[in-house]
Design an enzyme around this catalytic site. Structure first.
Site, short mmCIF file in Angstrom:
data_model
loop_
_atom_site.label_atom_id
_atom_site.label_comp_id
_atom_site.label_asym_id
_atom_site.label_seq_id
_atom_site.Cartn_x
_atom_site.Cartn_y
_atom_site.Cartn_z
N GLY A 287 -60.55 22.64 57.68
CA GLY A 287 -61.50 21.52 57.61
C GLY A 287 -61.45 20.65 58.84
N LYS B 5 -61.83 17.88 64.53
CA LYS B 5 -63.06 17.25 64.02
C LYS B 5 -62.79 16.70 62.62
CE LYS B 5 -64.98 19.08 61.09
NZ LYS B 5 -65.47 19.78 59.92
N ASP C 115 -70.50 23.67 63.04
CA ASP C 115 -69.73 22.53 63.55
C ASP C 115 -69.64 22.51 65.07
OD1 ASP C 115 -69.09 21.24 61.21
OD2 ASP C 115 -67.14 22.22 60.97
N GLY D 111 -62.28 21.90 61.89
CA GLY D 111 -63.18 22.49 62.89
C GLY D 111 -62.44 23.10 64.06
N GLY D 112 -61.22 23.55 63.84
CA GLY D 112 -60.39 24.04 64.96
C GLY D 112 -61.07 25.13 65.78
N GLY D 113 -61.54 26.18 65.12
CA GLY D 113 -62.20 27.27 65.83
C GLY D 113 -63.45 26.79 66.53
N SER D 114 -64.19 25.91 65.87
CA SER D 114 -65.42 25.36 66.46
C SER D 114 -65.08 24.50 67.68
CB SER D 114 -66.17 24.50 65.44
OG SER D 114 -66.41 25.23 64.27
N ALA D 115 -64.02 23.71 67.56
CA ALA D 115 -63.60 22.85 68.68
C ALA D 115 -63.17 23.71 69.86
CB ALA D 115 -62.46 21.94 68.24
N ALA E 92 -58.56 27.34 59.29
CA ALA E 92 -59.31 27.23 58.03
C ALA E 92 -58.88 25.98 57.28
CB ALA E 92 -59.13 28.48 57.16
N PRO F 145 -53.87 23.57 62.28
CA PRO F 145 -53.93 24.61 61.25
C PRO F 145 -55.32 25.26 61.20
CG PRO F 145 -53.59 22.43 60.26
CD PRO F 145 -53.57 22.25 61.74
O1 C5P Z 1 -71.84 27.92 60.37
P1 C5P Z 1 -70.50 28.36 59.89
O2 C5P Z 1 -70.20 29.79 60.26
O3 C5P Z 1 -69.39 27.45 60.27
O4 C5P Z 1 -70.58 28.31 58.30
C1 C5P Z 1 -69.62 28.92 57.47
C2 C5P Z 1 -70.18 29.02 56.07
O5 C5P Z 1 -70.27 27.73 55.47
C3 C5P Z 1 -71.59 29.58 56.00
O6 C5P Z 1 -71.58 30.98 55.92
C4 C5P Z 1 -72.11 28.97 54.70
O7 C5P Z 1 -71.64 29.69 53.58
C5 C5P Z 1 -71.44 27.61 54.67
N1 C5P Z 1 -72.29 26.54 55.20
C6 C5P Z 1 -73.38 26.11 54.46
N2 C5P Z 1 -74.16 25.08 54.94
C7 C5P Z 1 -73.88 24.50 56.12
C8 C5P Z 1 -72.78 24.93 56.89
C9 C5P Z 1 -72.01 25.96 56.39
O8 C5P Z 1 -73.64 26.61 53.37
N3 C5P Z 1 -74.66 23.50 56.55
#
Ligand code: C5P
Length: 316
Positions: free
Chosen positions: A118, A29, A156, A120-124, A116, A114
């Site tokens: 940016g 992503k 994501d 979105g690997g885990g989300s994908a 963590a 890779p």
């Molecule tokens: O939703 P996800 O677990 O991916 O988010 C990880 C962290 O990123 C959240 O705990 C929050 O600190 C931050 N985040 C946020 N606002 C968003 C998405 C993520 O502050 N819209």
């Protein structure tokens, strides 16, 4: 703003044996821009983003089984343990519960991206799991219901469920398919630092805010239309992430200095940066030079997909 036709989930062929499995891509992503607004009472930030997907990505296979089992392979398997914390298993369990299914799946995740980073690997991976098991388990759940489950798994995951260009809003759970974009040549560069998203949000102190951008892109035909559309856009997480990891500025410089690179910016909460290039050959040349000069960095020449890239397929 136009909306594309709904995804057609592949139907199993009539002669499908119960042992046949599904394979699916979990494309990287990329945020072409990411504007952050205020922190909400639920501690998430309001955001707006144009999200696209690269041909580079993880790959997953799902074989019928009585239990849910996950095996992780590939170059980044060490950073992505096959534990219950893995979003793939969380997604599978969430869908199993909703679908009232007794069966499981033997899941193999090829971790090419890779972690963590940016991208979105885990989300994908989680989103690909929802798409694939919806087919493997013959659940036939509509996209809206899968999007609801996706939003519970992470901000994501809804965009990754669509795995096609989309406009993202809210905390990430509001996703709107945009008109198809042109296929764009891109280079992805990650300097090898893992950047937890929450840390970057915690460091954020200057926001450009949401509602600053023009509406979602309409008729975008060429790279130059994309560049014009992104003219006053930015990634608000780039400054806080670079403050935590100054190497991100080096990555952006390396990309910007390559001939043919017309946009260089960080994706998501970093540290991966993306360069959009004026053609595939220039992207390949840029990627080769950057990889040669920084052998410790992860560098990929790829394309940004014009439309849907994550459809599950029955394996032969
Ligand atoms: O939703 P996800 O677990 O991916 O988010 C990880 C962290 O990123 C959240 O705990 C929050 O600190 C931050 N985040 C946020 N606002 C968003 C998405 C993520 O502050 N819209």
């Amino acid at each position: 703003m136009s909306t594309n036709t709904e995804r057609q989930d592949p139907q199993p062929p009539p002669d499908a044996a119960p042992t046949r499995g599904i394979s699916v891509c979990a494309p990287a992503k990329l945020n072409l821009f990411l504007h952050i607004g205020e922190k909400r009472p639920d501690r998430y930030h309001e955001l707006e983003s144009l999200v696209v997907f690269a041909e580079a990505g993880d790959r997953l296979e799902f074989a019928p089984a009585s239990e849910l089992i996950l095996k992780v392979m590939g170059p980044f398997r060490a950073q992505c343990p096959a534990s219950e914390k893995n979003l793939v298993l969380k997604a599978a369990r969430a869908l199993k519960e909703r679908g009232g299914k007794q069966e499981g799946a033997a899941i193999t995740l090829e971790k090419n991206l890779p972690v963590a980073a940016g991208l979105g690997g885990g989300s994908a991976d989680a989103a690909a799991t929802l798409r694939a098991l919806n087919v493997l388990w013959h659940l036939d759940r509509p996209e809206d219901e899968l999007l609801e489950i996706a939003a519970e798994l992470g901000s994501d995951v809804p965009a990754c469920l669509l795995s096609r260009p989309c406009w993202m809003a809210g905390r990430g759970e509001q996703v709107l398919k945009t008109a198809p974009l042109p296929q764009l040549a891109a280079v992805l560069v990650n300097p090898g630092v893992a950047v937890p998203t929450a840390e970057v949000f915690a460091t954020l102190n200057a926001r450009t805010g949401v509602g600053r951008m023009r509406p979602p892109p309409g008729n975008i035909q060429t790279l130059w239309d994309v560049v014009a559309y992104l003219d006053d856009a930015s990634n608000d997480l780039e400054a806080p992430a670079s403050q935590l990891h100054p190497v991100i500025d080096e990555v952006l410089d390396a990309l910007s200095n390559e001939p043919g690179c017309v946009v260089a910016q960080m994706s998501g909460s970093g540290a991966t940066c993306l360069g959009l290039f004026d053609g595939g050959y220039l992207a390949l040349g840029g990627a080769e030079r950057i990889a040669f000069e920084h052998p410790e960095w992860w560098v990929r020449a790829t394309h940004i997909a014009a439309a849907d890239i994550g459809e599950p397929h029955w394996m032969p």
